[in-house]
Each structure stands twice: as structure tokens, then as C-alpha cells.
Write a protein that holds these residues in place. Structure first.
Motif, PDB file in Angstrom:
ATOM      1  N   THR A   1      22.680  59.603  51.116  1.00 28.93           N
ATOM      2  CA  THR A   1      22.196  59.752  52.566  1.00 28.93           C
ATOM      3  C   THR A   1      22.113  58.283  53.103  1.00 28.93           C
ATOM      4  O   THR A   1      21.510  57.395  52.753  1.00 28.93           O
ATOM      5  N   ILE A   2      22.460  58.135  54.464  1.00 26.68           N
ATOM      6  CA  ILE A   2      22.194  56.873  55.234  1.00 26.68           C
ATOM      7  C   ILE A   2      21.198  57.093  56.146  1.00 26.68           C
ATOM      8  O   ILE A   2      21.161  58.486  57.066  1.00 26.68           O
ATOM      9  N   SER A   3      20.310  56.276  56.416  1.00 28.20           N
ATOM     10  CA  SER A   3      19.327  56.494  57.449  1.00 28.20           C
ATOM     11  C   SER A   3      18.988  55.003  58.076  1.00 28.20           C
ATOM     12  O   SER A   3      19.505  54.103  57.509  1.00 28.20           O
ATOM     13  N   ARG A   4      18.311  54.927  59.270  1.00 26.17           N
ATOM     14  CA  ARG A   4      17.869  53.619  59.850  1.00 26.17           C
ATOM     15  C   ARG A   4      16.427  53.698  60.251  1.00 26.17           C
ATOM     16  O   ARG A   4      16.115  54.769  60.682  1.00 26.17           O
ATOM     17  N   ASP A   5      15.698  52.464  60.317  1.00 28.02           N
ATOM     18  CA  ASP A   5      14.519  52.380  60.732  1.00 28.02           C
ATOM     19  C   ASP A   5      14.619  51.215  61.682  1.00 28.02           C
ATOM     20  O   ASP A   5      14.767  50.119  61.379  1.00 28.02           O
ATOM     21  N   SER A   6      14.535  51.639  63.128  1.00 26.20           N
ATOM     22  CA  SER A   6      14.641  50.716  64.093  1.00 26.20           C
ATOM     23  C   SER A   6      13.642  49.568  64.110  1.00 26.20           C
ATOM     24  O   SER A   6      13.982  48.586  64.605  1.00 26.20           O
ATOM     25  N   ALA A   7      12.597  50.029  63.836  1.00 24.82           N
ATOM     26  CA  ALA A   7      11.176  49.233  63.943  1.00 24.82           C
ATOM     27  C   ALA A   7      11.277  48.261  62.799  1.00 24.82           C
ATOM     28  O   ALA A   7      10.919  47.022  62.928  1.00 24.82           O
ATOM     29  N   LYS A   8      11.929  48.476  61.829  1.00 29.08           N
ATOM     30  CA  LYS A   8      12.137  47.485  60.812  1.00 29.08           C
ATOM     31  C   LYS A   8      13.616  46.789  60.756  1.00 29.08           C
ATOM     32  O   LYS A   8      13.815  45.769  59.921  1.00 29.08           O
ATOM     33  N   ASN A   9      14.480  47.214  61.826  1.00 29.79           N
ATOM     34  CA  ASN A   9      15.714  46.834  61.847  1.00 29.79           C
ATOM     35  C   ASN A   9      16.641  47.032  60.347  1.00 29.79           C
ATOM     36  O   ASN A   9      17.163  45.836  60.008  1.00 29.79           O
ATOM     37  N   THR A  10      16.268  47.947  60.124  1.00 32.93           N
ATOM     38  CA  THR A  10      16.699  47.945  58.430  1.00 32.93           C
ATOM     39  C   THR A  10      17.710  49.355  58.362  1.00 32.93           C
ATOM     40  O   THR A  10      17.137  50.467  58.874  1.00 32.93           O
ATOM     41  N   VAL A  11      18.723  49.369  57.513  1.00 30.72           N
ATOM     42  CA  VAL A  11      19.295  50.794  57.150  1.00 30.72           C
ATOM     43  C   VAL A  11      19.176  51.051  55.657  1.00 30.72           C
ATOM     44  O   VAL A  11      19.035  49.926  54.789  1.00 30.72           O
ATOM     45  N   TYR A  12      19.019  52.145  55.434  1.00 20.84           N
ATOM     46  CA  TYR A  12      18.874  52.566  53.758  1.00 20.84           C
ATOM     47  C   TYR A  12      20.186  53.530  53.606  1.00 20.84           C
ATOM     48  O   TYR A  12      20.616  54.394  54.472  1.00 20.84           O
ATOM     49  N   LEU A  13      20.317  53.479  52.015  1.00 26.02           N
ATOM     50  CA  LEU A  13      21.355  54.235  51.549  1.00 26.02           C
ATOM     51  C   LEU A  13      20.587  54.731  50.409  1.00 26.02           C
ATOM     52  O   LEU A  13      20.017  54.158  49.327  1.00 26.02           O
ATOM     53  N   GLN A  14      20.265  55.917  50.618  1.00 27.25           N
ATOM     54  CA  GLN A  14      19.742  56.761  49.431  1.00 27.25           C
ATOM     55  C   GLN A  14      20.735  57.258  48.255  1.00 27.25           C
ATOM     56  O   GLN A  14      21.629  58.143  48.889  1.00 27.25           O
ATOM     57  N   LEU A  15      20.719  57.086  47.125  1.00 30.77           N
ATOM     58  CA  LEU A  15      21.578  57.281  46.144  1.00 30.77           C
ATOM     59  C   LEU A  15      20.910  58.346  45.185  1.00 30.77           C
ATOM     60  O   LEU A  15      20.086  57.910  44.291  1.00 30.77           O
ATOM     61  N   ASN A  16      21.347  59.427  45.224  1.00 32.52           N
ATOM     62  CA  ASN A  16      20.879  60.701  44.168  1.00 32.52           C
ATOM     63  C   ASN A  16      22.165  61.177  43.583  1.00 32.52           C
ATOM     64  O   ASN A  16      23.233  60.767  43.720  1.00 32.52           O
ATOM     65  N   SER A  17      21.668  61.813  42.145  1.00 36.66           N
ATOM     66  CA  SER A  17      22.475  62.235  41.578  1.00 36.66           C
ATOM     67  C   SER A  17      23.374  61.150  41.019  1.00 36.66           C
ATOM     68  O   SER A  17      24.850  61.472  40.906  1.00 36.66           O
ATOM     69  N   LEU A  18      23.232  60.021  40.555  1.00 33.79           N
ATOM     70  CA  LEU A  18      24.064  58.994  40.371  1.00 33.79           C
ATOM     71  C   LEU A  18      24.935  59.410  39.157  1.00 33.79           C
ATOM     72  O   LEU A  18      24.280  59.841  38.130  1.00 33.79           O
ATOM     73  N   LYS A  19      25.920  58.908  39.142  1.00 31.84           N
ATOM     74  CA  LYS A  19      26.903  59.071  38.185  1.00 31.84           C
ATOM     75  C   LYS A  19      27.528  57.616  37.623  1.00 31.84           C
ATOM     76  O   LYS A  19      27.480  56.821  38.611  1.00 31.84           O
ATOM     77  N   PRO A  20      27.962  57.648  36.308  1.00 32.72           N
ATOM     78  CA  PRO A  20      28.488  56.298  36.043  1.00 32.72           C
ATOM     79  C   PRO A  20      29.794  55.659  36.836  1.00 32.72           C
ATOM     80  O   PRO A  20      29.692  54.359  37.002  1.00 32.72           O
ATOM     81  N   GLU A  21      30.473  56.473  37.574  1.00 30.39           N
ATOM     82  CA  GLU A  21      31.427  55.970  38.235  1.00 30.39           C
ATOM     83  C   GLU A  21      30.891  55.513  39.487  1.00 30.39           C
ATOM     84  O   GLU A  21      31.480  54.857  40.330  1.00 30.39           O
ATOM     85  N   ASP A  22      29.465  55.721  39.911  1.00 27.92           N
ATOM     86  CA  ASP A  22      29.139  54.876  40.959  1.00 27.92           C
ATOM     87  C   ASP A  22      28.677  53.664  40.753  1.00 27.92           C
ATOM     88  O   ASP A  22      28.324  52.944  41.780  1.00 27.92           O
ATOM     89  N   THR A  23      28.948  53.168  39.448  1.00 33.83           N
ATOM     90  CA  THR A  23      28.466  51.610  39.166  1.00 33.83           C
ATOM     91  C   THR A  23      29.445  50.648  40.021  1.00 33.83           C
ATOM     92  O   THR A  23      30.798  50.933  40.044  1.00 33.83           O
ATOM     93  N   ALA A  24      28.834  49.818  40.731  1.00 29.52           N
ATOM     94  CA  ALA A  24      29.327  48.831  41.738  1.00 29.52           C
ATOM     95  C   ALA A  24      28.513  47.902  42.425  1.00 29.52           C
ATOM     96  O   ALA A  24      27.621  48.124  42.217  1.00 29.52           O
ATOM     97  N   VAL A  25      29.162  46.854  42.968  1.00 35.71           N
ATOM     98  CA  VAL A  25      28.118  46.269  43.930  1.00 35.71           C
ATOM     99  C   VAL A  25      28.452  46.818  45.381  1.00 35.71           C
ATOM    100  O   VAL A  25      29.520  47.109  45.899  1.00 35.71           O
ATOM    101  N   TYR A  26      27.443  46.984  45.713  1.00 31.99           N
ATOM    102  CA  TYR A  26      27.142  47.829  47.090  1.00 31.99           C
ATOM    103  C   TYR A  26      26.912  46.804  48.239  1.00 31.99           C
ATOM    104  O   TYR A  26      25.824  45.693  48.189  1.00 31.99           O
ATOM    105  N   TYR A  27      27.872  46.717  49.375  1.00 33.08           N
ATOM    106  CA  TYR A  27      27.564  46.029  50.404  1.00 33.08           C
ATOM    107  C   TYR A  27      27.338  46.423  51.729  1.00 33.08           C
ATOM    108  O   TYR A  27      27.950  47.819  51.893  1.00 33.08           O
ATOM    109  N   CYS A  28      26.526  46.139  52.553  1.00 30.30           N
ATOM    110  CA  CYS A  28      26.263  46.427  53.889  1.00 30.30           C
ATOM    111  C   CYS A  28      26.963  45.578  54.848  1.00 30.30           C
ATOM    112  O   CYS A  28      27.421  44.541  54.701  1.00 30.30           O
ATOM    113  N   ALA A  29      27.474  46.126  56.006  1.00 31.86           N
ATOM    114  CA  ALA A  29      28.434  45.603  57.054  1.00 31.86           C
ATOM    115  C   ALA A  29      27.846  46.046  58.222  1.00 31.86           C
ATOM    116  O   ALA A  29      27.487  47.331  58.511  1.00 31.86           O
TER     117      ALA A  29
END
Length: 125
Positions: free
Chosen positions: A68-96
Motif C-alpha cells: 500500500t502506498i500513502s503520502r504525508d504532505s506535512a512531512k513531504n514523505t511517501v510510504y510503501l507498506q509491504l505486507n505478506s512479504l515473499k522471498p521474491e520481493d527481495t530487491a533494492v527498492y527505489y522511489c521516484a
């Protein structure tokens, strides 16, 4: 412009993490903020995105219902909540961040103007 990704780590399969992307250097209210990931030996792939102004979101099929992606405008921050993680989710994660991203280009790397440095997510089985 700076995008600082953080929050990665080592987690067991089925676990959760929350990634953060702190944005600075300009106002991002008109931008689309995206998350991509790159596993060893693979191309960087789209994970999800959010249009900052209205909060509309897009997700890759592989993560729909788990991330799930969300954002907090007051903090100028975007979040990516990762649940039910699987081994195939292993990676370097980048924001853009992209100024001119539209529905048809939101999954394309070339649609984004600015990139963060990445944070490693490792999911053990």
C-alpha cells in the motif's frame, strides 16, 4: 531535488516492512511518486505509484493486495507498506518522482524525473 529512501531490512516471509521516501528541494504536490524495485540480475520494475495531489494509486499485479502506498504532505514523505512479504520481493527498492506522469506511462521508468538512492529489502524463506 532529493529523494531519500529508507526503511529496508531483513524480514522473514510473511512479515512486513514500511519504506519511506522523504522528498525535498521543491513542492511535489503536482507530481506522481513511484516505487520501483530491482532484484539481482533483473531489470528495475514498477511496484506502485501515487498521485500526490489526489492520492490516487496504481500497483503492479504482483503486489496488489499486499503493498500500500500513502503520502504525508506535512512531512513531504511517501510510504510503501509491504505486507505478506515473499522471498521474491527481495530487491533494492527505489522511489521516484515524475512531473508529467499519466495513466499510460506510470509504470515506465522513463516517465520519472528524479530518483532516490534505493533501500535493500531482503525476505528470507
Amino acid at each position: 531535488v532529493q529523494l531519500q529512501a529508507s526503511g529496508g531490512g531483513l524480514v522473514q516471509a510473511g512479515g512486513s516492512l514500511r519504506l519511506s521516501c522523504a522528498a525535498s528541494g521543491r513542492t511535489f504536490s503536482s507530481y506522481v511518486m513511484g516505487w520501483f524495485r530491482q532484484a539481482p540480475g533483473k531489470e528495475r520494475e514498477f511496484v506502485g505509484a501515487i498521485r500526490w495531489s489526489v492520492g490516487s494509486t496504481w500497483y503492479a499485479d504482483s503486489v496488489t493486495g499486499r503493498f500500500t502506498i500513502s503520502r504525508d504532505s506535512a512531512k513531504n514523505t511517501v510510504y510503501l507498506q509491504l505486507n505478506s512479504l515473499k522471498p521474491e520481493d527481495t530487491a533494492v527498492y527505489y522511489c521516484a518522482a515524475g512531473r508529467s506522469v499519466i495513466n499510460t506511462t506510470v509504470r515506465m521508468r522513463r516517465a520519472y524525473d528524479y530518483w532516490g538512492q534505493g533501500t535493500q529489502v531482503t525476505v528470507s524463506s
